[in-house]
Design an enzyme around this catalytic site. Sequence first.
Site, PDB file in Angstrom:
ATOM      1  N   LYS A   1       6.657 -16.897  54.164  1.00 44.88           N
ATOM      2  CA  LYS A   1       5.692 -15.790  54.203  1.00 44.88           C
ATOM      3  C   LYS A   1       4.262 -16.282  53.971  1.00 44.88           C
ATOM      4  O   LYS A   1       3.310 -15.766  54.567  1.00 44.88           O
ATOM      5  CB  LYS A   1       6.066 -14.740  53.153  1.00 44.88           C
ATOM      6  CG  LYS A   1       7.325 -13.947  53.480  1.00 44.88           C
ATOM      7  CD  LYS A   1       7.122 -13.016  54.667  1.00 44.88           C
ATOM      8  CE  LYS A   1       8.291 -12.059  54.843  1.00 44.88           C
ATOM      9  NZ  LYS A   1       8.069 -11.089  55.944  1.00 44.88           N
TER      10      LYS A   1
ATOM     11  N   TYR B   1      11.851 -18.332  51.814  1.00 46.79           N
ATOM     12  CA  TYR B   1      11.224 -17.015  51.987  1.00 46.79           C
ATOM     13  C   TYR B   1       9.776 -17.041  51.500  1.00 46.79           C
ATOM     14  O   TYR B   1       8.857 -16.640  52.226  1.00 46.79           O
ATOM     15  CB  TYR B   1      12.024 -15.973  51.214  1.00 46.79           C
ATOM     16  CG  TYR B   1      11.535 -14.556  51.396  1.00 46.79           C
ATOM     17  CD1 TYR B   1      11.678 -13.900  52.614  1.00 46.79           C
ATOM     18  CD2 TYR B   1      10.961 -13.861  50.334  1.00 46.79           C
ATOM     19  CE1 TYR B   1      11.250 -12.586  52.775  1.00 46.79           C
ATOM     20  CE2 TYR B   1      10.527 -12.556  50.491  1.00 46.79           C
ATOM     21  CZ  TYR B   1      10.674 -11.918  51.710  1.00 46.79           C
ATOM     22  OH  TYR B   1      10.245 -10.626  51.860  1.00 46.79           O
TER      23      TYR B   1
END
Length: 341
Positions: free
Chosen positions: A168, A164
């Site tokens: 991102k 994650y």
Amino acid sequence: MEGELGELFRASTVISEKKPRRRILVAGGAGFLGSHLCERLLQEGNAVICVDSFSTGRMENVQGLLRSDAFTVIRHDIVDPLDLPVDEIYNLACPASPPHYQADPIHTMKTSVIGSLNLLELALQHKARIFQASTSEVYGDPHVHPQPEAYWGNVNSFGPRSCYDEGKRSAETLFHDFHDRHGVDIRIVRIFNTYGPRMRADDGRVVSNFIVQALKGDDITVYGDGSQTRSFCYVDDLIEGFHRLMYSRRAIRTPVNLGNPGEFTVRELAERIIAMTGSSSKIVHRPLPTDDPRQRRPDISVARRDLDWSPDISLVEGLTSTIAYFERQLTRQVGKLVGVS
């Protein structure tokens, strides 16, 4: 087009003769934040296309919006390309809570990177403005406190949260490069802890965890000693920040922090929720997860200066609304179990 993009849900096959101001795609529009954003955009008179794989998004979040013939829902995973003529794109498509993004870390990374690439290609093709929902997780376990946008972060690229965090970060790079090389009109927000109605009870986030445990009378699970800090922004404040960034005349194309700078320890949050729910729950401690940040608080100087934005809703006010939402959800679950409609 329906065959290419998957299942299509519409309120009506008749398109209103009154032309909406903008045709807007919201990827991840059936999720917690996405559904609130879709609602805001519809209220402003836009045609809104919600694209969601429904891996974590829920149809019940947008069911009421289907009454509008300006709202469309398409079941589609942005890891696969899509082609829709749109004026604006919001990319909120990615599991955002640790249990969900860690369940399939490879797909999480693909959603952040390949999914962003597909949406950026779509924006380039249709000359659409595109918004990226990034995250405070790009700062990792920070050495700088509070965290300004200029801080590059302290992120582990080889841990359980890396899919994650690094996904991102990579998406932000793609957005920058599409603007730099192709002139794509981009907006990037780094979201700090946000809470409110339509959160999933099983999403593993601290606010929803504590509220559901307190309402059920279960033990409140605090990881570590509870001294780690978080800052909690109510969803309505965040969506207002989205709006101001997307339509700012300053055309800000660097990341902007959005969150509430009020800082609380996790234990303080647990104690407050116990008090507000009148629960008999006890606090129990569990080992701190790997790479869990010790401090998290946004520096929102840029948002204050360039967007004239700061959060208005206090933690007590926001928790009151969120607790009421989960009370209704739990009551409905009990009703279904005993056969009460």
